[in-house]
Each structure stands twice: as C-alpha cells, then as structure tokens.
Design an enzyme around this catalytic site. Structure first.
Site, PDB file in Angstrom:
ATOM      1  N   HIS A  30     -35.980  51.480 -16.734  1.00 14.19           N
ATOM      2  CA  HIS A  30     -36.461  51.449 -18.186  1.00 14.19           C
ATOM      3  C   HIS A  30     -36.706  50.277 -18.852  1.00 14.19           C
ATOM      4  O   HIS A  30     -38.011  49.860 -19.371  1.00 14.19           O
ATOM      5  CB  HIS A  30     -35.240  52.216 -19.035  1.00 14.19           C
ATOM      6  CG  HIS A  30     -34.840  53.683 -18.538  1.00 14.19           C
ATOM      7  ND1 HIS A  30     -35.656  54.622 -18.212  1.00 14.19           N
ATOM      8  CD2 HIS A  30     -33.726  53.981 -17.859  1.00 14.19           C
ATOM      9  CE1 HIS A  30     -35.174  55.608 -17.624  1.00 14.19           C
ATOM     10  NE2 HIS A  30     -34.113  55.229 -17.717  1.00 14.19           N
ATOM     11  N   TYR A  74     -25.882  59.230  -7.959  1.00 15.30           N
ATOM     12  CA  TYR A  74     -24.393  58.920  -8.586  1.00 15.30           C
ATOM     13  C   TYR A  74     -23.596  60.412  -8.621  1.00 15.30           C
ATOM     14  O   TYR A  74     -22.496  60.025  -8.976  1.00 15.30           O
ATOM     15  CB  TYR A  74     -24.210  58.235  -9.776  1.00 15.30           C
ATOM     16  CG  TYR A  74     -25.338  58.962 -10.787  1.00 15.30           C
ATOM     17  CD1 TYR A  74     -24.556  60.120 -11.524  1.00 15.30           C
ATOM     18  CD2 TYR A  74     -26.265  58.646 -11.207  1.00 15.30           C
ATOM     19  CE1 TYR A  74     -25.138  60.748 -12.609  1.00 15.30           C
ATOM     20  CE2 TYR A  74     -26.993  59.157 -12.391  1.00 15.30           C
ATOM     21  CZ  TYR A  74     -26.717  60.277 -12.965  1.00 15.30           C
ATOM     22  OH  TYR A  74     -26.921  61.042 -14.130  1.00 15.30           O
ATOM     23  N   HIS A  79     -29.991  50.836 -14.488  1.00 19.22           N
ATOM     24  CA  HIS A  79     -30.370  51.123 -15.822  1.00 19.22           C
ATOM     25  C   HIS A  79     -30.277  49.839 -16.709  1.00 19.22           C
ATOM     26  O   HIS A  79     -29.058  49.464 -16.713  1.00 19.22           O
ATOM     27  CB  HIS A  79     -29.591  52.421 -16.132  1.00 19.22           C
ATOM     28  CG  HIS A  79     -30.086  53.802 -15.400  1.00 19.22           C
ATOM     29  ND1 HIS A  79     -28.958  54.616 -15.162  1.00 19.22           N
ATOM     30  CD2 HIS A  79     -31.070  54.225 -15.139  1.00 19.22           C
ATOM     31  CE1 HIS A  79     -29.615  55.693 -14.499  1.00 19.22           C
ATOM     32  NE2 HIS A  79     -30.615  55.485 -14.601  1.00 19.22           N
ATOM     33  N   HIS A 104     -33.302  61.153 -10.033  1.00 14.52           N
ATOM     34  CA  HIS A 104     -32.026  61.817  -9.973  1.00 14.52           C
ATOM     35  C   HIS A 104     -32.497  63.214  -9.467  1.00 14.52           C
ATOM     36  O   HIS A 104     -32.680  63.952 -10.333  1.00 14.52           O
ATOM     37  CB  HIS A 104     -31.521  61.646 -11.438  1.00 14.52           C
ATOM     38  CG  HIS A 104     -31.080  60.418 -12.019  1.00 14.52           C
ATOM     39  ND1 HIS A 104     -30.625  59.392 -11.502  1.00 14.52           N
ATOM     40  CD2 HIS A 104     -31.579  59.987 -13.253  1.00 14.52           C
ATOM     41  CE1 HIS A 104     -30.385  58.266 -12.333  1.00 14.52           C
ATOM     42  NE2 HIS A 104     -31.155  58.721 -13.255  1.00 14.52           N
ATOM     43  N   HIS A 133     -24.859  51.545 -12.074  1.00 18.09           N
ATOM     44  CA  HIS A 133     -25.431  52.700 -13.160  1.00 18.09           C
ATOM     45  C   HIS A 133     -26.072  52.077 -14.470  1.00 18.09           C
ATOM     46  O   HIS A 133     -27.208  52.118 -14.664  1.00 18.09           O
ATOM     47  CB  HIS A 133     -24.499  53.465 -13.462  1.00 18.09           C
ATOM     48  CG  HIS A 133     -24.837  54.517 -14.164  1.00 18.09           C
ATOM     49  ND1 HIS A 133     -24.806  54.293 -15.730  1.00 18.09           N
ATOM     50  CD2 HIS A 133     -25.425  55.893 -14.105  1.00 18.09           C
ATOM     51  CE1 HIS A 133     -25.466  55.616 -16.353  1.00 18.09           C
ATOM     52  NE2 HIS A 133     -25.775  56.457 -15.335  1.00 18.09           N
ATOM     53  N   ARG A 145     -27.388  64.050 -22.626  1.00 20.60           N
ATOM     54  CA  ARG A 145     -26.671  63.838 -21.597  1.00 20.60           C
ATOM     55  C   ARG A 145     -25.324  64.672 -21.445  1.00 20.60           C
ATOM     56  O   ARG A 145     -24.958  65.086 -20.157  1.00 20.60           O
ATOM     57  CB  ARG A 145     -26.196  62.145 -21.529  1.00 20.60           C
ATOM     58  CG  ARG A 145     -25.284  61.748 -20.381  1.00 20.60           C
ATOM     59  CD  ARG A 145     -24.733  60.410 -20.494  1.00 20.60           C
ATOM     60  NE  ARG A 145     -23.528  60.242 -21.528  1.00 20.60           N
ATOM     61  CZ  ARG A 145     -22.820  59.288 -21.642  1.00 20.60           C
ATOM     62  NH1 ARG A 145     -23.037  58.288 -20.895  1.00 20.60           N
ATOM     63  NH2 ARG A 145     -21.916  59.387 -22.486  1.00 20.60           N
ATOM     64  N   ASP A 187     -37.713  60.000 -12.877  1.00 20.57           N
ATOM     65  CA  ASP A 187     -36.273  60.038 -13.456  1.00 20.57           C
ATOM     66  C   ASP A 187     -35.682  61.328 -13.555  1.00 20.57           C
ATOM     67  O   ASP A 187     -35.002  61.984 -12.570  1.00 20.57           O
ATOM     68  CB  ASP A 187     -36.471  59.245 -14.795  1.00 20.57           C
ATOM     69  CG  ASP A 187     -35.225  59.009 -15.445  1.00 20.57           C
ATOM     70  OD1 ASP A 187     -34.116  59.235 -14.893  1.00 20.57           O
ATOM     71  OD2 ASP A 187     -35.064  58.677 -16.476  1.00 20.57           O
ATOM     72  N   GLU A 221     -31.951  51.136 -22.193  1.00 21.06           N
ATOM     73  CA  GLU A 221     -32.778  52.274 -22.437  1.00 21.06           C
ATOM     74  C   GLU A 221     -32.767  52.781 -23.845  1.00 21.06           C
ATOM     75  O   GLU A 221     -33.727  53.301 -24.300  1.00 21.06           O
ATOM     76  CB  GLU A 221     -32.263  53.418 -21.381  1.00 21.06           C
ATOM     77  CG  GLU A 221     -33.058  54.824 -21.666  1.00 21.06           C
ATOM     78  CD  GLU A 221     -32.397  55.757 -20.569  1.00 21.06           C
ATOM     79  OE1 GLU A 221     -33.118  56.834 -20.619  1.00 21.06           O
ATOM     80  OE2 GLU A 221     -31.386  55.706 -19.901  1.00 21.06           O
TER      81      GLU A 221
END
Length: 451
Positions: A271, A124, A235, A61, A208, A85, A322, A238
């Site tokens: 992950h 994204y 993903h 990302h 996603h 996040r 990542d 995770e």
C-alpha cells in the site's frame, strides 16, 4: 518435463516488441534461450498471437475472495476501512482448511485468467475457529499450497507476524483470535514450507503492520531471518487513521518508522498510500519495493498513492489483488493510472516523455521488473533463467483489433474489456483458466458460509 520450443510472431522483451522470437524452455521449466529474428524450426510450437510476460500478484488474502461483493451496502451513517474490516472478520472466523482450499483454488484459477502466474499470499489466518492451534499448526498454509498445486500457479507463502491489536496495545482482540503469532512461529512456518520442496511453492515472511507488530516483535523476526534470501512483506500507511495513531504512539509516521528498522531489497511495502517525499527517498535508498493495490484501495476508500513520486525515485513496484474485488492486472494498472488522473486532473501521468511515452508500457515494465524480488525469485519475464511463464494475446479481442503493434499495450490496459489473451503458460506448460469442478466446490463453500 522435456525441453520445448515456442515461436512467437511478436514478443515483449526488455520494454519493446521484438519480431520472430524463438524461445526454448529447459527441463526445469525455465527459459534456456530466447532469440530474436529467428527462423521457425519444425519442432517449434507456433504461437498464434503476440507474447507478453506475466505479472506477479504481489499481495493476496485468499480467504477474502469469499467476501468479495458482500460489503457493498451501507446501513449506518458512515462506512470506511475499519467498518469493512469488522465485517470481513465474519468470514475469517468461520472458514475451515477444506473451505480455504476450495476458495483458494477458485481464486488462483481466476488469477491465472487475469494474467498472474505467481501469487504472494499474505497469510494470517492460521488457527482453529476458537483460536487454538490445529494438530498441524500450518494446516491453513498447507491448504493454500495444495490449492496452488492443483491449479498450477506459482505461490509465495508469507506467514504473517500478528501479535497486537493496535499501537500501544498488548495482545489481540477476540475477533483476531485466529491470527496470533510471534516471530518464532512465523520463521518456523517459512522454514517448513521451503523445506517441503513443493513445485512452484516457496515461502518468505510478513509483518502484518506496525500496529500489529511492535518494535520488539519486528526485531525478533529480523534476527531469526538474518541474511536468508526470502522476501519480507509489510502493510504500511494504508489509512490516514493508521498514520495518526502511529504518530500519537511513536512520534513518527509509519513509513518513517519502518525505514528506521533497516530495510533492504527483500522488503516490500504494501500500500504505502500515505507518504511524504522524504519517506519515499528513504525507501529508495534502502532498495525496498512497494506493492500498490488500486482495486482494493479504491474499494476501501484508502486514498491514492504517490505514483509519480515512487516512479521518479526508481523504487521497485508491483501490484496486488489484495481483497480480490479485482483479479486481473489489466484492471489494476488501469486504475493505478486513472486514480492519478482523477486526483491530479491530468492525463498519462505515468508516461515518461522521451524515455517511455506509453503509459501502459511504463507501468507494465515497472511491474515486470519488480516481480522477481516481490516473490522471492531470481528472475522474471522473457529472459534466460526466468521461469517460462507467458501470455499469448488475442489480436482480435476487444480493444486490440486493428491496433498497430506499438499501441497494443495501451489498447490492452485502456481500451479492453476483460482478458485479451488466448492462452496462459506457467513453466512452459499451458494452464486452464476455467474449471467447472473448482467453481462448483467454491459455490458449495460459499453456500455453507453465507447460506
């Protein structure tokens, strides 16, 4: 580009060191021939150290490079992935296409220095700061492509399907307003990028997560992609909370649920931290691969993937940087193994006595083998038909000095400080692994974002 010929005193080919290796690059930047035990022709470029294939950074990302180092303080009773996040959205909601290009150019230069020559960009961050489309709806993706072309790294752009805030929820949170897409948008982006024919740039698609794309969304994307030979990344599993939420909403665990969508070798599970043996067996049967990101997973407190289980099942494996708190594959492989040692209280967990006794060699070979499919390429490594990407090791570097040939990879992964190579090549061309102008632009962008 005209043909070029290189001679290496030592080169890692098919899982072992080979001596006096002559390698010819064709006009397309691919290996045309590789010969072991060859004489040195006059026109050959004599490489001064052992040659290694590079790795694909299979999960990135890029915009999060601007957040690395800014989430290492705690001012509340708890801190986990979900609080990280929410803070990460602070940069996601502010960065512009021009800033993203500057961030990505610095990152991609650092990835080259870290031994990666292809990066899979799980992309994204699509829309304007207010969530409305740019005049060019793919402006952010094009900024990433421009950065990769400036640096000279290979790029696999993966526009992401991101439609919901969670399991059993419809639509996105306000803080996710820049991410929203549907299957048609994602497939249109993939087609546009591939049709552009940019050198070293290609596209696949991504989902996603199972919380952000529900069954109807995923089925719609599968229908649009059909049999197209593009990678599909997702993903999955995770976080433990993700597993609990998935079970509560669907009655199945994330990897179990995903396997039911009909996976194939194009799929890459990013992950896959929390798995069960029967889930690993299902993924192995499908031919899909896994992308483990030890640096980020450690930074976020995700947990430890079942490395022995994935290896024993023969599931193709790669690593990714990542969130970019780490930006080199040596450190990723080191922590991939060290995490297992800490968890299992054993040493050399990844080694395979009688077959591949070297821990570093087994991990490295697994990632070389998994790199092509993760990036949507036909071949990877020091083999005819693959792109002519390679590293030239510095035998005088920390961790390598004085080691016998057989221990070079183990010394590189477990005894080195920083990158231990002299040169990085992409498509037969040497790349700069530092650039003062890019670094100054990045610093300017960081000041604009963070004051």
């Amino acid at each position: 580009m005209s043909d070029r010929t290189f001679h290496a005193p030592l080169a890692w080919i098919d899982g072992q060191w080979q001596r006096e290796v002559l390698m010819r690059v064709d006009a397309q930047g691919q290996w045309a021939s590789i010969k072991v035990g060859a004489d040195v022709p006059a026109e050959a470029v004599r490489l001064e150290g052992p040659v290694l294939p590079t790795l694909v950074d299979a999960h990135s990302h890029a915009f999060q490079r601007a957040f690395a180092g800014l989430a290492e303080q705690r001012d509340s009773d708890s801190d986990d992935f979900w609080s990280w996040r929410d803070r990460m959205y602070g940069v996601a909601l502010r960065v512009t296409p021009a800033q993203l290009k500057d961030i990505a150019a610095q990152l991609y230069t650092e990835l080259l220095a870290g031994g990666y020559t292809q990066v899979c960009e799980f992309h994204y961050l699509h829309h304007r700061e207010d969530g409305t489309p740019y005049e060019d709806e793919h402006a952010m993706a094009m900024a990433l492509a421009e950065a990769a072309q400036e640096v000279g790294i290979g790029l696999t752009l993966l526009p992401v399907l991101y439609a919901h805030a969670g399991f059993g929820q419809t639509g996105l949170r306000e803080t996710q307003r820049r991410f929203g897409t549907d299957a048609a948008w994602v497939w249109r982006a993939c087609q546009r990028i591939n049709a552009a024919g940019l050198p070293l740039v290609r596209a696949g698609v991504a989902v996603h997560s199972l919380r952000a794309a529900h069954e109807a969304d995923i089925r719609a994307l599968q229908a649009l992609v059909g049999d197209a030979p593009v990678p599909i990344h997702v993903h999955v599993a995770e976080q433990q909370q993700e597993v609990r939420d998935c079970v509560a909403a669907t009655g199945r665990r994330p990897i179990e649920l995903l396997a039911g969508y009909g996976l194939d070798p194009r799929w890459q599970l990013v992950h896959a931290t929390h798995s069960r043996p029967e889930e690993i067996a299902a993924i192995a049967a499908s031919g899909a691969g896994v992308v483990i990101c030890p640096g980020t997973e450690g930074n976020l407190g995700d947990g430890l993937a079942d490395l022995p289980g994935w290896l024993a099942a023969g599931v193709p494996m790669t690593v990714g940087s990542d969130s970019h708190v780490t930006r080199g594959w040596v450190e990723e492989l080191r922590w991939l193994e060290y995490g297992q040692r800490l968890g299992l209280q054993r040493r050399n967990v990844a080694a395979r006595p009688g077959v591949q006794a070297s821990t570093a060699a087994r991990l490295f070979d697994a990632c070389v083998a998994g790199s092509a499919r993760a990036a949507g390429l036909g071949e990877w490594g020091l083999r005819v038909g693959a792109r002519a990407d390679f590293l030239v090791l510095d035998r005088g570097a920390s961790g390598l000095a004085g080691l016998p040939d057989a221990a070079l990879l183990d010394g590189l992964v477990f005894a080195s400080q920083g990158a231990a190579w002299q040169q990085v090549y992409v498509a037969g061309q040497r790349r700069a692994i530092d650039d003062a102008g890019r670094r100054e632009r990045f610093i300017g962008t960081m000041k604009a974002l963070w004051g």
